[in-house]
Write a protein that holds these residues in place. Structure first.
Motif, PDB file in Angstrom:
ATOM      1  N   SER A  26      38.616  39.860  35.809  1.00  0.00           N
ATOM      2  CA  SER A  26      38.608  40.443  37.147  1.00  0.00           C
ATOM      3  C   SER A  26      39.725  41.479  37.231  1.00  0.00           C
ATOM      4  CB  SER A  26      38.811  39.357  38.201  1.00  0.00           C
ATOM      5  OG  SER A  26      37.710  38.475  38.191  1.00  0.00           O
ATOM      6  N   PRO A  27      39.495  42.569  37.933  1.00  0.00           N
ATOM      7  CA  PRO A  27      40.501  43.637  38.003  1.00  0.00           C
ATOM      8  C   PRO A  27      41.848  43.131  38.516  1.00  0.00           C
ATOM      9  CG  PRO A  27      38.435  44.348  38.971  1.00  0.00           C
ATOM     10  CD  PRO A  27      38.300  42.876  38.688  1.00  0.00           C
ATOM     11  N   GLY A  28      42.902  43.513  37.825  1.00  0.00           N
ATOM     12  CA  GLY A  28      44.250  43.191  38.268  1.00  0.00           C
ATOM     13  C   GLY A  28      44.719  41.783  37.972  1.00  0.00           C
ATOM     14  N   THR A  29      43.961  41.009  37.218  1.00  0.00           N
ATOM     15  CA  THR A  29      44.378  39.640  36.926  1.00  0.00           C
ATOM     16  C   THR A  29      44.230  39.364  35.441  1.00  0.00           C
ATOM     17  OG1 THR A  29      42.207  38.647  37.172  1.00  0.00           O
ATOM     18  CG2 THR A  29      43.517  38.871  39.177  1.00  0.00           C
ATOM     19  N   ALA A  30      45.003  38.413  34.973  1.00  0.00           N
ATOM     20  CA  ALA A  30      44.899  38.012  33.576  1.00  0.00           C
ATOM     21  C   ALA A  30      44.165  36.679  33.432  1.00  0.00           C
ATOM     22  CB  ALA A  30      46.294  37.897  32.972  1.00  0.00           C
ATOM     23  N   ASP A  31      44.002  35.975  34.539  1.00  0.00           N
ATOM     24  CA  ASP A  31      43.440  34.635  34.443  1.00  0.00           C
ATOM     25  C   ASP A  31      42.093  34.465  35.136  1.00  0.00           C
ATOM     26  OD1 ASP A  31      44.351  34.857  37.042  1.00  0.00           O
ATOM     27  OD2 ASP A  31      45.179  32.837  37.125  1.00  0.00           O
ATOM     28  N   ARG A  32      41.576  35.479  35.797  1.00  0.00           N
ATOM     29  CA  ARG A  32      40.292  35.391  36.502  1.00  0.00           C
ATOM     30  C   ARG A  32      39.233  36.151  35.710  1.00  0.00           C
ATOM     31  NH1 ARG A  32      40.070  33.745  41.781  1.00  0.00           N
ATOM     32  NH2 ARG A  32      42.074  33.193  42.655  1.00  0.00           N
ATOM     33  N   PHE A  33      38.061  35.522  35.591  1.00  0.00           N
ATOM     34  CA  PHE A  33      36.993  36.117  34.807  1.00  0.00           C
ATOM     35  C   PHE A  33      35.676  36.061  35.575  1.00  0.00           C
ATOM     36  CE2 PHE A  33      40.214  34.697  31.937  1.00  0.00           C
ATOM     37  CZ  PHE A  33      40.344  35.742  31.044  1.00  0.00           C
TER      38      PHE A  33
END
Length: 127
Positions: A26-33
């Motif tokens: 997800s844009p701007g996150t490292a842990d959301r997909f």
């Protein structure tokens, strides 16, 4: 595959043909997909939103949705299988708010051997 109450969870081949799946952070996150299911014309027919904590080896399913006409063809199953392949040996949880959701994740647990806890796994990073 059948649900715990014996209902069939598959209808057979998809009515229009192949569906492709795309996985992206997800844009701007490292842990959301997000895993998106697209029909042959590129229209979104399903999606699976989830979060991962690599440090705690924990995952949380935020939402899974397949559009009405596409339900029952194994698209949700395929999306969850893809998700699990990117987070092997993680502990998983989901909100399990709806009865269909509880049935779906119970069937997925039986098929994959992965337990989907009904409340968030104990990881402060996923809150």
């Amino acid at each position: 595959m059948t649900s715990p109450d014996g209902l069939s969870l598959r209808r057979g081949p998809c009515p229009v043909g192949a569906v492709r799946f795309l996985r992206a952070a997800s844009p701007g996150t490292a842990d959301r997909f997000l895993i998106t299911a697209l029909d042959l014309d590129g229209r979104v027919v399903g999606r699976l939103d989830y979060r991962l904590c690599h440090g705690c080896r924990a995952g949380y399913v935020d939402a899974i949705a397949i559009t009405g006409p596409w339900q029952g063809y194994g698209l949700g199953r395929e999306a969850v299988t893809l998700m699990l392949g990117h987070a092997v040996a993680y502990r998983w949880s989901t909100s399990r708010r709806s009865l269909p959701g509880r049935r779906f994740f119970a069937a997925m647990a039986e098929e994959t051997g992965v337990v989907f806890e009904g409340r968030a796994v104990r990881c402060t990073h996923l809150r």
